[in-house]
Design a protein around this motif. Sequence first.
Motif, mmCIF file in Angstrom:
data_model
loop_
_atom_site.group_PDB
_atom_site.id
_atom_site.type_symbol
_atom_site.label_atom_id
_atom_site.label_comp_id
_atom_site.label_asym_id
_atom_site.label_seq_id
_atom_site.Cartn_x
_atom_site.Cartn_y
_atom_site.Cartn_z
ATOM 1 N N LYS A 1 57.252 -6.512 53.782
ATOM 2 C CA LYS A 1 55.991 -7.128 53.371
ATOM 3 C C LYS A 1 55.790 -8.459 54.083
ATOM 4 O O LYS A 1 54.682 -8.792 54.522
ATOM 5 N N GLY A 2 56.875 -9.232 54.212
ATOM 6 C CA GLY A 2 56.791 -10.495 54.940
ATOM 7 C C GLY A 2 56.381 -10.290 56.386
ATOM 8 O O GLY A 2 55.597 -11.071 56.933
ATOM 9 N N LYS A 3 56.904 -9.240 57.007
ATOM 10 C CA LYS A 3 56.530 -8.950 58.405
ATOM 11 C C LYS A 3 55.057 -8.540 58.502
ATOM 12 O O LYS A 3 54.363 -8.916 59.450
ATOM 13 N N LEU A 4 54.587 -7.759 57.534
ATOM 14 C CA LEU A 4 53.171 -7.371 57.526
ATOM 15 C C LEU A 4 52.285 -8.612 57.454
ATOM 16 O O LEU A 4 51.296 -8.726 58.189
ATOM 17 N N GLN A 5 52.663 -9.539 56.579
ATOM 18 C CA GLN A 5 51.871 -10.760 56.438
ATOM 19 C C GLN A 5 51.914 -11.586 57.714
ATOM 20 O O GLN A 5 50.891 -12.087 58.188
#
Length: 455
Positions: A269-273
């Motif tokens: 999720k952090g990478k998506l953001q």
Amino acid sequence: MEQNYKALADKYNVPVPRYTSYPTMPYWDLGTFAHQGWEDSVRLSFSESNEGSGISLYIHLPFCESLCTYCGCNTRITKNHGVEEPYIAAVLKEWGLYLQIFGGTPIIRELHLGGGTPTFFSPENLRLMISGILKDAIIHRKAEFSFEAHPANTTADHLQVLFDLGFRRLSLGIQDFDPRVQFIINRHQSVEQVRTVTTQARSIGYTSINYDLIYGLPHQNLEGLINTMKIVAGLKPDRIAFYSYAHVPWIKPGQRRFSEADLPNPEQKGKLQEIGRSLLLSYGYQEVGMDHFALPADELFTAERDGRLHRNFMGYTEQHTQLLVGLGVSSISDSWYAFAQNVKTLEEYLTLTNEGKLPVFKGHTLSEEDLQIRRHILNIMCKQHTGWEAELIAGGLPEALKRLEPLEADGLVIVSDRGLQVTETGKRFLRNICLCFDARLWADKPATQLFSMAI
């Protein structure tokens, strides 16, 4: 992700309020809320601010033909469009009750239609409702009217009718173009539908178009998000809200269509953001406040640049009014001195308005401490700085400063005797910074998770 940011994201990815209000709703002092007190606060706020800045108006239109399973809004799922006219009649009755409280003619500075799906309503019924609101009001010379829309059911007639009534801003709920994601969240719109609505709106004369995008959705991956961002860049909306999916199935049972196993893990999720944000910046968008991006010519960006950005229950806005009136089921109103929320069920809302009763059922009257803390949180959220003189937050500032120490050590803020400045890195952790000032939450820490994760 850049290594230092990843370490900070891991450290500060905790449940935190979004701070559309202070105190946040779980900490409203419901025991002291009274209808008469709310009406008195509205009357006072109206008398203080209507002639100068006007008022804001939010109308909640709850109906949807199908349930989007990611959604956290108050909705009523139906294909029966016979519900439209009785609901509009109730909204106009509620507006009439507020007109009596005002004791004068309101000057509308900001009007927003949210949902639900406002374009569930026919163009003719939307005209009926807005005309009924405006006939007893003055439109401010700098008024901004906006509405949310589903690309799959928004017609040229919707766009034209609302434009003729003064609407110039349109927000389209996109979320993600990946078919696999759209299927599991039950939110279907094609690229062509979005392109058609966007093109039609621009040709009619709409001056600002926003797309809502979400990261952290079930089955979402980097390949799909990058493709969505490329499509969005080609359509070039003026604004983009790119925000975190809040998984709260204990509040919204529709989210039980999928499980935590279907969601990106915290690292994913952090990478998506991070990738989504980087792409938006590379496309020429500027970061505004928290989770928002705008082209340099858009008023939202210039409002932040000029120190005029404001935040309320409708999100970020360039319009700053002291009084916000919410109409419709579950709507929230803000007089600055107090908050009030309408009843959450459609049946109760219709019953109360038909009986000539204001349909509020809970709220909060702000103390002097609340008002001071609220000012600091608004400053941080909108201006990335706040200041203080000799005043203390009713004795609470030393505790806030103590809680800020690790954030200052991590380079998120710079604290002085006179105030606080958010750093470039800190702009991505605004919720965590505001948390340091949240006296009510620190005094009564929740035993269960009440808020979504920061990232």
